[in-house]
Design a protein around this motif. Structure first.
Motif, PDB file in Angstrom:
ATOM      1  N   GLU A   1     -22.144   9.190   9.823  1.00 37.34           N
ATOM      2  CA  GLU A   1     -21.125   8.266  10.289  1.00 37.34           C
ATOM      3  C   GLU A   1     -19.739   8.739   9.872  1.00 37.34           C
ATOM      4  O   GLU A   1     -18.808   8.741  10.663  1.00 37.34           O
ATOM      5  CB  GLU A   1     -21.448   6.925   9.657  1.00 37.34           C
TER       6      GLU A   1
ATOM      7  N   GLY B   1     -17.137   3.734  -1.205  1.00 36.70           N
ATOM      8  CA  GLY B   1     -17.118   2.838  -2.356  1.00 36.70           C
ATOM      9  C   GLY B   1     -18.509   2.303  -2.629  1.00 36.70           C
ATOM     10  O   GLY B   1     -18.970   2.279  -3.776  1.00 36.70           O
ATOM     11  N   THR B   2     -19.174   1.899  -1.578  1.00 39.49           N
ATOM     12  CA  THR B   2     -20.504   1.333  -1.733  1.00 39.49           C
ATOM     13  C   THR B   2     -21.469   2.349  -2.313  1.00 39.49           C
ATOM     14  O   THR B   2     -22.318   2.021  -3.140  1.00 39.49           O
ATOM     15  CB  THR B   2     -21.018   0.844  -0.371  1.00 39.49           C
TER      16      THR B   2
ATOM     17  N   GLN C   1      -8.013  -9.545  -7.674  1.00 38.90           N
ATOM     18  CA  GLN C   1      -8.483  -9.898  -6.359  1.00 38.90           C
ATOM     19  C   GLN C   1      -9.483 -11.041  -6.396  1.00 38.90           C
ATOM     20  O   GLN C   1      -9.862 -11.554  -5.374  1.00 38.90           O
ATOM     21  CB  GLN C   1      -9.137  -8.693  -5.697  1.00 38.90           C
TER      22      GLN C   1
ATOM     23  N   ARG D   1       1.305   1.627  10.522  1.00 39.21           N
ATOM     24  CA  ARG D   1       0.945   0.727  11.618  1.00 39.21           C
ATOM     25  C   ARG D   1       1.690  -0.594  11.518  1.00 39.21           C
ATOM     26  O   ARG D   1       1.828  -1.307  12.485  1.00 39.21           O
ATOM     27  CB  ARG D   1      -0.564   0.527  11.697  1.00 39.21           C
TER      28      ARG D   1
ATOM     29  N   THR E   1      -2.378 -19.763  -4.444  1.00 43.68           N
ATOM     30  CA  THR E   1      -1.552 -18.914  -3.604  1.00 43.68           C
ATOM     31  C   THR E   1      -0.401 -18.279  -4.340  1.00 43.68           C
ATOM     32  O   THR E   1       0.029 -17.209  -3.991  1.00 43.68           O
ATOM     33  CB  THR E   1      -1.009 -19.716  -2.419  1.00 43.68           C
TER      34      THR E   1
ATOM     35  N   PHE F   1      -6.511   4.288  11.093  1.00 46.55           N
ATOM     36  CA  PHE F   1      -6.601   3.427   9.918  1.00 46.55           C
ATOM     37  C   PHE F   1      -8.028   2.919   9.736  1.00 46.55           C
ATOM     38  O   PHE F   1      -8.590   2.958   8.644  1.00 46.55           O
ATOM     39  CB  PHE F   1      -5.640   2.238  10.066  1.00 46.55           C
ATOM     40  N   ARG F   2      -8.614   2.480  10.846  1.00 44.44           N
ATOM     41  CA  ARG F   2      -9.970   1.930  10.772  1.00 44.44           C
ATOM     42  C   ARG F   2     -10.959   2.972  10.285  1.00 44.44           C
ATOM     43  O   ARG F   2     -11.839   2.682   9.486  1.00 44.44           O
ATOM     44  CB  ARG F   2     -10.397   1.418  12.143  1.00 44.44           C
TER      45      ARG F   2
ATOM     46  N   PRO G   1      -8.703 -17.847  -3.282  1.00 53.48           N
ATOM     47  CA  PRO G   1      -7.482 -17.746  -2.492  1.00 53.48           C
ATOM     48  C   PRO G   1      -6.638 -18.998  -2.488  1.00 53.48           C
ATOM     49  O   PRO G   1      -5.494 -18.958  -2.076  1.00 53.48           O
ATOM     50  CB  PRO G   1      -7.999 -17.469  -1.091  1.00 53.48           C
TER      51      PRO G   1
ATOM     52  N   HIS H   1     -10.514   3.462   6.698  1.00 53.83           N
ATOM     53  CA  HIS H   1     -10.966   2.237   6.061  1.00 53.83           C
ATOM     54  C   HIS H   1     -12.498   2.185   5.983  1.00 53.83           C
ATOM     55  O   HIS H   1     -13.067   1.853   4.947  1.00 53.83           O
ATOM     56  CB  HIS H   1     -10.422   1.074   6.880  1.00 53.83           C
ATOM     57  N   SER H   2     -13.118   2.534   7.072  1.00 45.88           N
ATOM     58  CA  SER H   2     -14.587   2.493   7.098  1.00 45.88           C
ATOM     59  C   SER H   2     -15.174   3.503   6.124  1.00 45.88           C
ATOM     60  O   SER H   2     -16.148   3.216   5.433  1.00 45.88           O
ATOM     61  CB  SER H   2     -15.113   2.802   8.495  1.00 45.88           C
TER      62      SER H   2
ATOM     63  N   GLN I   1     -11.053  -2.897  -7.093  1.00 43.77           N
ATOM     64  CA  GLN I   1     -11.034  -4.033  -6.189  1.00 43.77           C
ATOM     65  C   GLN I   1     -11.788  -5.216  -6.748  1.00 43.77           C
ATOM     66  O   GLN I   1     -11.523  -6.343  -6.401  1.00 43.77           O
ATOM     67  CB  GLN I   1     -11.681  -3.646  -4.871  1.00 43.77           C
TER      68      GLN I   1
ATOM     69  N   LYS J   1     -13.781   4.626   3.508  1.00 42.15           N
ATOM     70  CA  LYS J   1     -13.532   4.135   2.164  1.00 42.15           C
ATOM     71  C   LYS J   1     -14.577   3.093   1.772  1.00 42.15           C
ATOM     72  O   LYS J   1     -15.139   3.143   0.670  1.00 42.15           O
ATOM     73  CB  LYS J   1     -12.132   3.531   2.078  1.00 42.15           C
ATOM     74  N   GLY J   2     -14.840   2.192   2.701  1.00 40.77           N
ATOM     75  CA  GLY J   2     -15.816   1.141   2.416  1.00 40.77           C
ATOM     76  C   GLY J   2     -17.171   1.719   2.065  1.00 40.77           C
ATOM     77  O   GLY J   2     -17.779   1.356   1.055  1.00 40.77           O
ATOM     78  N   GLY J   3     -17.612   2.660   2.901  1.00 43.17           N
ATOM     79  CA  GLY J   3     -18.912   3.269   2.661  1.00 43.17           C
ATOM     80  C   GLY J   3     -18.921   4.057   1.368  1.00 43.17           C
ATOM     81  O   GLY J   3     -19.822   3.932   0.538  1.00 43.17           O
TER      82      GLY J   3
END
Lengths: 121, 716
Positions: free
Chosen positions: B15, B55-56, B149, B77, B156, B44-45, B153, B48-49, B144, B51-53
């Motif tokens: 991937e 990280g996991t 984080q 962007r 504020t 960017f996506r 939420p 980002h993707s 993260q 990075k996500g993977g």
């Protein structure tokens, strides 16, 4: 009957890992690759929980949330955002769109199950 | 659980490679002057993707690089920064770094940390050039899940609480609505136990409680203490620096003055609130938020509603029509599974053919149903075969997409201006071919750039636009796919090639056709480049290209016009697993001749056959003398016919040479499933593979090119 979870993520590795983890814990898992796909599958199946990524092509998680909440049978289904974005901004947006909660990536499978157990038991 | 993760590594690797390729493609088509937001988003996506993977799966080096990439892309962007060409270069470099890191994790080589550090530094520099306040530090990548984080939420206004034990000061503000005196006292006491507490509630405020707390504890602890008692919606915790804390509190105070009002016990408002836990949270008033112990009526009610809704969902889901047509969705399947399926379908085709042959012996009138069933089976089998084969088909864009980068890098190295055009990227061909065609094609593209396209000065002098064009084109023609690499460069220089060939002692003469001259460049060690560059011209390449193409059952042609350009076209079979062949009989044996080598078949008269110097025989076909290949002699068989004019000649063409194959009879045209002879038996000269015929017998597939070349050598 096993509870059904709709897992939405454009990244196949994350999606499959989530599915694998959830299946291992005895959940039924439906996978979707983006918001549009998820919406379609949400219409076809009865889902007990939706777990969605935010940043996706075609339709992102926020839009999906918004549209799901407009469906009568998804008004109260728990929807968790699974996202790498940890800023308050995105959470506020998710909340406005109707998310139940959030979970940051990277996550470990144990925590995922823990959170899901909290929501749908 | 970590072992379970490993099975997803491979998916992640694939991937990520795809995402990297996408990213590169977007970067290359990005117009620096007017960047397309869609492209920026896509890039960017992708980052980002990954990075996500990463990280996991715990690939921290990749997370770091992608994070930095993402940070800068995010600014682009959002319009905080202008896209500049250095950035594109840096992105491309970062892409390379990630690729190397990916390879490292795959166990295919090692990533260079210095390279990664350099790119990180560069990205950081570019990213810091913004006027906007600097974003979070890149080193935060892995944090993260840290405290900042994790705040629910609803808080504020809060500022991340340091994890340290240093004194923290918080302004706490919450609604007293629904709280008893006792509960308030309790809360006060609990907070006091955390540190020093000051009540800053103004006398006039009746529904708000304001407190100032200095404590060793983190904001989360404070939150936790409060969250169970106070409606989190109406709770505000603000971290303040100790010195201005007092000021803030008094500011708040100044705005409000009211008196506290005590309400009756009324727990309804205390909606459940998850205490902040690592990496997740729930929105308290959101649909279907989880219940905690001692949940309120409201929550219970909503969960009842929930159950009702679920019930409703079930019934309406049943009633709901399958909405919205399904759009492109795909699954990832390992190539072995597909190959296994292709093999099984191959077997099925053979079984079907066997049945058909047996069935044909039955009277069609008496066994009408059997025959109609058989023809149905044949149709179904063929359809099945076609659709299974199509699984292996991939668009050639998978290969084409790598060339924009190659051309870009190379052109800037050679100080040439070149535009790459691709046509027919969606043309599909077998995955196996896709993988094998990439290297030869890269050679050709590099050659076109190095030898073909001239420098801008030369081009202008020749009256051409300064920017050269290299076109990659793919299309289907008959059962083949044709891939062309053309340029509008200088073209091949006939005189130079001939001179070079003479120098190398090749048998050449001035009367050779252009086509023959061009083919000389495929000779081993042949290069007409004046100077050997590090790009090409070392004389290795073209011969390798030709060999590779031939090993795929393809052929390569050159058209060139001096000063106008060169076009090299590669013709390949659509798939490596199935072959269109003509079955020919020799004695009791059956052979398959690949159809794409066959020009025609004819029955010669004895006058056409000439015997040349001993055992060599030639046949005259339309004024051309072609060597005759007697198949029974090669395989040492007993043929039914021995004199050529009684049999059939199949005229073959391979690599520009023609020969005539002498066989007893033509049997028919088949699509055959190729089985490797090498893996099942051993390599046999003149045979490229085998197949199983309808009657269950094995037929050998002829290595036509080898046979033709051998016959040509006998002639010489």
């Amino acid at each position: 009957m096993a509870k059904t979870i709709l897992a939405v993520d454009d990244s196949a590795s994350i999606r499959q890992m989530v599915a694998f983890t959830l299946k291992g814990a005895g959940y039924e898992v439906i996978q979707a690759v983006d918001g549009e796909d998820a919406l379609e599958k949400a219409n076809k199946h009865t889902v007990n929980l939706v777990l969605t990524d935010i940043n996706m092509p075609r339709m992102d998680g926020l839009k999906l949330l918004e549209l799901l909440r407009k469906l009568s049978n998804y008004k109260t289904v728990p929807i968790l955002m699974l996202t790498t974005e940890s800023g308050d901004d995105i959470k506020a947006k998710g909340r406005a769109a109707g998310a139940t909660g959030w979970l940051v990536k990277p996550f470990d499978p144990k925590r995922l199950l823990e959170v899901i157990a909290k929501v749908i038991g | 659980m970590s072992n379970d993760l490993e099975q997803f590594y491979e998916i992640f690797f694939e991937e990520s490679s795809e995402l990297l390729a996408d990213m590169e493609a977007c970067l290359l088509r990005l117009d620096v002057n007017s960047p397309d937001l869609e492209d920026l988003n896509a890039i960017f996506r992708a980052a980002h993707s990954i990075k996500g993977g990463a990280g996991t799966f715990g690939f921290t080096d990749m997370t770091e690089t992608t994070h930095m990439l993402e940070t800068l892309l995010d600014k682009l962007r959002k319009g905080e920064l202008e896209v500049r060409s250095e950035m594109v270069d840096a992105f491309l470099k970062a892409g390379d770094v990630i690729k190397h890191q990916l390879a490292g994790h795959r166990g295919e080589g090692e990533a260079d940390p210095a390279e990664a550090a350099a790119v990180l530094e560069e990205l950081k520099k570019l990213s810091d050039e913004t006027q906007a306040p600097p974003k979070q530090e890149p080193s935060n990548v892995q944090t993260q899940t840290d405290a900042p984080q994790e705040k629910p939420p609803v808080v504020t206004n809060s500022v991340p609480a340091p994890e340290t034990l240093a004194k923290n000061s918080y302004c706490i503000e919450f609604s007293k609505f629904g709280l008893t005196d006792a509960a308030l006292d309790n809360l006060h006491n609990n907070l006091k136990s955390l540190g020093s507490l000051q009540d800053k509630t103004a006398s006039g405020e009746h529904d708000v409680c304001k407190l100032f707390l200095a404590t060793d504890k983190s904001e989360e602890d404070v939150w936790e203490t409060l969250a169970f008692v106070v409606d989190p919606e109406k709770l505000k915790i603000e971290s303040v620096a100790a010195n201005n804390a007092e000021d803030k509190v008094s500011q708040i105070q100044a705005k409000n003055n009211s008196e506290s009002v005590i309400h009756d016990e009324d727990e309804e408002m205390s909606l459940d609130k998850m205490p902040p836990a690592p990496g997740y949270g729930f929105f308290p008033d959101a649909p279907a938020a989880p219940r905690e112990d001692g949940s309120s009526d409201l929550v219970a009610k909503s969960s009842n509603q929930n159950a009702d809704q679920r019930q409703a969902a079930k019934s309406s889901a049943k009633a709901a029509p399958a909405a919205a047509s399904s759009e492109a969705s795909s699954i990832r399947v390992s190539i072995e599974k597909v190959d296994q399926m292709i093999n099984l379908v191959g077997e099925l085709v053979i079984t079907q053919a066997m049945l058909a042959q047996t069935a044909s012996q039955f009277d069609p009138v008496v066994f009408e149903k059997l025959h109609s069933g058989m023809s149905q089976l044949e149709r179904n089998t063929r359809d099945l075969q076609e659709s299974v084969m199509s699984i292996r088909m991939m668009p050639i864009s998978f290969v084409f997409s790598r060339y924009p980068r190659v051309v870009r890098d190379l052109a800037s190295k050679l100080n040439k201006r070149v535009e790459l055009k691709t046509v027919g990227e969606n043309t599909e061909l077998d995955k196996g071919l896709i993988e094998k065609i990439a290297d030869p094609l890269t050679h050709l593209v590099r050659n076109s750039l190095d030898h073909g396209v001239e420098t801008p000065e030369k081009r202008i002098a020749a009256g051409k636009p300064a920017q050269g064009t290299i076109t990659l084109r793919a299309f289907h023609q008959g059962g083949s796919i044709v891939i062309e690499v053309s340029d509008d460069g200088a073209g091949l220089n006939r005189a130079k090639i001939l001179a070079k060939a003479r120098e190398r002692g090749l048998p050449v003469h001035d009367g050779m056709t252009d086509q023959e001259v061009w083919l000389l460049i495929f000779e081993a060690g042949f290069s007409t480049a004046d100077a050997v560059t590090d790009v090409s011209g070392r004389g290795v390449g073209m011969d390798v290209v030709k060999r590779n193409i031939q090993s795929l059952g393809g052929r390569i042609d050159i058209e060139s016009s001096f000063g106008v350009g060169t076009r090299i076209s590669i013709r390949l079979p659509l798939t490596l697993a199935i072959l269109d062949g003509l079955s020919v009989a020799v004695g009791d044996q059956m052979f398959i001749v690949p159809l794409n080598y066959i020009i025609e078949s004819l029955q010669p008269t004895s006058a056409d056959i000439k015997t040349v110097s001993g055992n060599g025989r030639v046949v005259q076909v339309r004024g051309e003398y072609l060597p005759v290949i007697a198949l029974h002699e090669i395989f040492n068989l007993k043929p039914n016919v021995t004199s050529v004019h009684e049999g059939i000649l199949v005229i073959l063409e391979a690599e520009g040479h023609k020969s005539a194959l002498f066989v007893d009879d033509l049997v028919g045209q088949h699509q055959v499933v190729i089985k490797s002879l090498e893996t099942n038996y051993r390599r046999v000269k003149g045979v490229s593979g085998a197949t199983i015929m309808g009657d269950g017998k094995v037929a050998l597939i002829l290595d036509t090119a080898a046979l033709v070349m051998a016959s040509q050598q006998e002639m010489v």
